[in-house]
Design a protein around this motif. Structure first.
Motif, short mmCIF file in Angstrom:
data_model
loop_
_atom_site.label_atom_id
_atom_site.label_comp_id
_atom_site.label_asym_id
_atom_site.label_seq_id
_atom_site.Cartn_x
_atom_site.Cartn_y
_atom_site.Cartn_z
N LEU A 46 -38.92 2.60 -73.33
CA LEU A 46 -38.50 3.28 -74.38
C LEU A 46 -39.54 3.48 -75.38
CD1 LEU A 46 -34.84 2.42 -75.05
CD2 LEU A 46 -35.41 4.55 -74.07
N HIS A 55 -27.99 0.05 -73.84
CA HIS A 55 -28.17 1.04 -72.83
C HIS A 55 -26.92 2.09 -72.64
CE1 HIS A 55 -32.12 0.71 -71.28
NE2 HIS A 55 -32.14 -0.67 -71.35
N ARG A 57 -24.61 2.53 -74.69
CA ARG A 57 -24.25 3.28 -76.07
C ARG A 57 -25.46 4.26 -76.53
NH1 ARG A 57 -20.40 0.17 -78.94
NH2 ARG A 57 -20.03 -1.68 -77.73
N ARG A 58 -26.63 4.22 -75.48
CA ARG A 58 -27.85 4.99 -75.90
C ARG A 58 -28.18 4.73 -77.30
NH1 ARG A 58 -29.99 7.80 -72.04
NH2 ARG A 58 -31.14 9.44 -73.39
N LYS A 59 -28.18 3.59 -77.73
CA LYS A 59 -28.53 3.10 -79.00
C LYS A 59 -29.51 2.03 -79.27
CE LYS A 59 -24.24 4.86 -80.90
NZ LYS A 59 -23.28 4.82 -82.07
N GLY A 109 -32.52 11.72 -76.81
CA GLY A 109 -31.14 11.42 -76.90
C GLY A 109 -30.64 9.97 -77.28
N TRP A 110 -31.36 9.32 -77.90
CA TRP A 110 -31.08 8.07 -78.54
C TRP A 110 -30.85 8.06 -79.90
CZ3 TRP A 110 -30.63 3.25 -75.42
CH2 TRP A 110 -30.87 3.32 -73.99
N SER A 111 -29.93 7.05 -80.28
CA SER A 111 -29.70 6.85 -81.90
C SER A 111 -30.42 5.82 -82.27
CB SER A 111 -28.06 6.62 -82.06
OG SER A 111 -27.50 7.86 -81.81
#
Length: 135
Positions: A46, A55, A57-59, A109-111
């Motif tokens: 990343l 991962h 939660r993509r956060k 697409g990550w927070s």
């Protein structure tokens, strides 16, 4: 004394500053783990190698030192009194790099949440902010 150092000596001192596993980062990791969240560390896949990666939660969470990352309005983010040109350029470069990395993460697409070193003074408020982010 610092002004009498050679460039090689200055470089040696800068190399001693850690980028991973800092005191503030370890404190945040302890809080997050105690709250029941599990994470990965410093994912090289990343942008910016976030400090904590969730991962599923993509956060991601970055733990920033107020001085090194120029926390706006924070008393810990004061510039040193000597070598202003060097420090101004160095620290503003850090800030620009942080913004690029955060924008790149959002684009894929990550927070992103940034936790500042000074926020550790109020752990209760900090963990609530992290819970709201991960919620």
């Amino acid at each position: 004394m610092a002004d009498t150092l050679t460039p090689a000596q200055r470089s040696k001192r800068m190399s001693l500053i850690r980028g991973k596993n800092t005191g503030p980062e370890l404190a945040v990791r302890k809080l997050v783990y105690a709250a029941g969240y599990r994470y990965r560390l410093h994912s090289i896949k990343l942008p910016g190698r976030p400090d904590l990666v969730f991962h599923g939660r993509r956060k991601v969470i970055f733990v920033h030192g107020c001085f090194w990352h120029r926390h706006e309005g924070c008393r810990l983010a004061r510039l040193p009194k000597s070598r202003l040109e060097f420090w101004g350029e160095k620290l503003e470069g850090n800030k620009r790099r942080d913004m690029r990395n955060q924008e790149a993460l959002v684009e894929i697409g990550w927070s992103v949440l940034v936790v500042w070193e000074c926020e550790l003074a109020d752990e209760k408020a900090l963990i609530e902010r992290i819970r709201a982010f991960l919620g």
